[in-house]
Design a protein around this motif. Structure first.
Motif, PDB file in Angstrom:
ATOM      1  N   LYS A 189     -18.645  -0.848  -3.094  1.00  0.00           N
ATOM      2  CA  LYS A 189     -18.173   0.626  -3.332  1.00  0.00           C
ATOM      3  C   LYS A 189     -17.085   0.998  -2.175  1.00  0.00           C
ATOM      4  CE  LYS A 189     -17.511   5.235  -4.607  1.00  0.00           C
ATOM      5  NZ  LYS A 189     -17.459   7.031  -5.148  1.00  0.00           N
ATOM      6  N   ASN A 190     -15.184   0.898  -2.571  1.00  0.00           N
ATOM      7  CA  ASN A 190     -14.775   1.288  -0.913  1.00  0.00           C
ATOM      8  C   ASN A 190     -14.474   0.094   0.341  1.00  0.00           C
ATOM      9  OD1 ASN A 190     -13.936   3.917  -1.850  1.00  0.00           O
ATOM     10  ND2 ASN A 190     -15.641   4.349  -0.628  1.00  0.00           N
ATOM     11  N   ALA A 245       0.564   3.982  -2.691  1.00  0.00           N
ATOM     12  CA  ALA A 245       1.165   5.773  -2.627  1.00  0.00           C
ATOM     13  C   ALA A 245       2.043   6.464  -2.816  1.00  0.00           C
ATOM     14  CB  ALA A 245       0.796   6.049  -1.508  1.00  0.00           C
ATOM     15  N   ASN A 298      -7.008   7.571 -13.512  1.00  0.00           N
ATOM     16  CA  ASN A 298      -7.396   7.687 -11.773  1.00  0.00           C
ATOM     17  C   ASN A 298      -7.534   6.123 -12.245  1.00  0.00           C
ATOM     18  OD1 ASN A 298      -6.742   8.808 -10.327  1.00  0.00           O
ATOM     19  ND2 ASN A 298      -8.512   9.895  -9.200  1.00  0.00           N
ATOM     20  N   LEU A 311       0.787   6.868  -6.622  1.00  0.00           N
ATOM     21  CA  LEU A 311      -0.472   7.704  -6.603  1.00  0.00           C
ATOM     22  C   LEU A 311      -0.321   8.946  -6.388  1.00  0.00           C
ATOM     23  CD1 LEU A 311      -2.901   6.138  -4.450  1.00  0.00           C
ATOM     24  CD2 LEU A 311      -2.984   6.114  -6.774  1.00  0.00           C
ATOM     25  N   ALA A 368       1.058  -1.200   0.186  1.00  0.00           N
ATOM     26  CA  ALA A 368       0.387  -0.420   0.084  1.00  0.00           C
ATOM     27  C   ALA A 368       0.900   1.209  -0.084  1.00  0.00           C
ATOM     28  CB  ALA A 368      -1.147   0.049   1.158  1.00  0.00           C
ATOM     29  N   HIS A 371      -7.056  -0.654  -3.449  1.00  0.00           N
ATOM     30  CA  HIS A 371      -7.448  -2.088  -4.833  1.00  0.00           C
ATOM     31  C   HIS A 371      -6.701  -2.854  -5.034  1.00  0.00           C
ATOM     32  CE1 HIS A 371     -11.410  -0.159  -3.965  1.00  0.00           C
ATOM     33  NE2 HIS A 371     -11.264  -1.549  -4.363  1.00  0.00           N
ATOM     34  N   ASN A 411     -12.396   1.414  -9.061  1.00  0.00           N
ATOM     35  CA  ASN A 411     -11.186   0.353  -8.791  1.00  0.00           C
ATOM     36  C   ASN A 411     -12.003  -0.526  -8.859  1.00  0.00           C
ATOM     37  OD1 ASN A 411      -9.358   2.572  -7.133  1.00  0.00           O
ATOM     38  ND2 ASN A 411     -11.488   3.334  -6.077  1.00  0.00           N
ATOM     39  N   SER A 428      -7.798   3.840  -8.344  1.00  0.00           N
ATOM     40  CA  SER A 428      -7.160   5.039  -7.550  1.00  0.00           C
ATOM     41  C   SER A 428      -6.851   5.339  -5.319  1.00  0.00           C
ATOM     42  CB  SER A 428      -7.939   6.806  -7.874  1.00  0.00           C
ATOM     43  OG  SER A 428      -9.324   6.099  -7.143  1.00  0.00           O
ATOM     44  N   ASN A 429      -7.217   3.827  -5.450  1.00  0.00           N
ATOM     45  CA  ASN A 429      -7.290   3.484  -4.144  1.00  0.00           C
ATOM     46  C   ASN A 429      -5.760   2.412  -3.977  1.00  0.00           C
ATOM     47  OD1 ASN A 429      -8.031   2.122  -1.768  1.00  0.00           O
ATOM     48  ND2 ASN A 429     -10.091   3.180  -1.663  1.00  0.00           N
ATOM     49  N   LYS A 430      -5.187   2.668  -2.900  1.00  0.00           N
ATOM     50  CA  LYS A 430      -4.441   1.684  -3.301  1.00  0.00           C
ATOM     51  C   LYS A 430      -5.009   0.528  -3.067  1.00  0.00           C
ATOM     52  CE  LYS A 430      -3.045   3.861   2.299  1.00  0.00           C
ATOM     53  NZ  LYS A 430      -2.399   4.476   2.849  1.00  0.00           N
TER      54      LYS A 430
END
Length: 371
Positions: free
Chosen positions: A229-230, A69, A301, A73, A65, A308, A265, A304-306
């Motif tokens: 989501k998330n 990032a 993007n 990212l 992660a 994922h 994601n 965009s969520n590390k």
């Protein structure tokens, strides 16, 4: 009499065990099959390189992660390029998410004056056998655009990842025998196959017919409804088993269309996992950092969520673990993967969502994750 009772008990236990093995498509439940696994043997070099990169990177301070990032990212490299999406705000689910123009899908066979805009990108990488369309869940105002894209881009399979909690409009009839008109496209649900085992999608057989056209097309829509989501599925096997459903469809020759709410994601997780499977098991070295940057240069993007990204790596290693265990091969790698999974489960375990038990009245064989 006592001997007869003991015999009946043994028979019952044997039948129960047999029934479990017959009805379960989980490879961990399958009997051990020591010996050479042709897939692992052929791709051993690339599989080990990919697995070792993931494990080594995760062992560093901050793990995967933190690496993602900082290296992806926070990178100064930008995937943003020319985009006309601001001119079509009513067709975008997210106002601040541009659609890269160079890879954007252009709608075809339009009437005079209609615009070819849709928030969807064609995604591909060198050496990969498959191309993808990464897109958002269609808005009610873009249902017709969505089905136009599916029909004229020769999409054979859709992977739809959305949950009830996402509160998204349903763009297809979700019961067998139901149909509807979405603008100039007639959409008919010919068949629905409910999952009978864990971690498998609902399979819809959808017929599409444009107005004025005499030839319809039949596509497969794979819907997994327990990945909000998330958050994440409780098992990475949902990704593997869904992709296996796609690969078992021998007629597939168009791009694989994948969507979630915004097409970033959950979509990115499926694409990256599939690419790692495809390349590594064909013994093609996979440069994961380069691959991720390439994907993000085609769909703004993406991933965009590390977490994922971490989950995508988890999906790949879990499949390798299953095959190592099943065929009793690469014990050194199996040990390292087991240690990796303990760490990752601590990191994302609280974000995992359980799915309800599958139906038991359907005996149709579901997609497996074995060859």
């Amino acid at each position: 009499m006592s001997r007869m009772l003991k015999k009946n008990k043994r028979t019952t236990r044997a039948r129960s065990k047999t029934s479990k093995n017959e009805n379960s498509m989980d490879e961990d439940d399958a009997p051990a099959a020591p010996g050479k696994d042709p897939m692992m043997a052929y791709g051993e070099k690339a599989i080990r390189l990919t697995a070792n990169w993931i494990i080594k990177t995760n062992a560093a301070p901050g793990g995967l992660a933190d690496w993602y990032a900082k290296q992806i990212l926070d990178s100064k490299e930008s995937s943003k390029s020319e985009s006309i999406s601001a001119n079509f705000a009513a067709k975008n689910r997210m106002a601040d998410l541009p659609c890269i123009e160079t890879t954007r899908i252009k709608l075809k066979h339009l009437a005079d004056g209609q615009k070819d805009y849709i928030h969807a990108n064609l995604v591909k990488t060198i050496y990969a056998e498959r191309t993808y369309i990464a897109t958002q869940h269609p808005l009610e105002s873009t249902f017709e655009d969505f089905w136009r894209m599916v029909f004229y881009e020769n999409v054979d399979t859709i992977i739809a990842v959305f949950a009830q909690e996402d509160d998204l409009p349903l763009y297809f009839p979700n019961e067998a025998g139901k149909f509807g008109n979405y603008g100039k496209f007639f959409v008919n649900n010919r068949k629905v196959t409910q999952p009978t085992v864990k971690y498998t999608p609902v399979i819809h057989q959808i017929e599409i017919l444009p107005e004025g056209c005499s030839n319809s097309r039949i596509i497969t829509l794979l819907h997994y409804a327990y990945w909000p989501k998330n958050q994440f599925p409780v098992s990475p096997r949902i990704v593997m088993k869904t992709l296996r459903c796609v690969k078992s469809d021998k007629t597939t020759n168009g791009p694989l269309l994948i969507h979630c709410s915004n097409g970033l994601n959950r979509v990115g997780c499926f694409i990256l996992s599939d690419l790692m499977f495809d390349l590594a098991f064909r013994n093609i070295d996979t440069d994961i950092p380069k691959m991720v940057k390439s994907l993000r240069a085609q769909r703004f993007n993406l991933l965009s969520n590390k977490l994922h990204f971490v989950y995508s790596c988890f999906v790949f290693l879990d499949y390798v673990r299953i095959r190592c265990k099943k065929y009793n091969v690469f014990p050194d790698l199996l040990k390292e993967i087991n240690e990796f999974e303990v760490t990752i489960n601590k990191e994302i375990g609280l974000l995992c969502v359980k799915e309800p038990p599958p139906q038991k009245n359907n005996t149709k064989k579901d997609c497996t994750i074995d060859e």
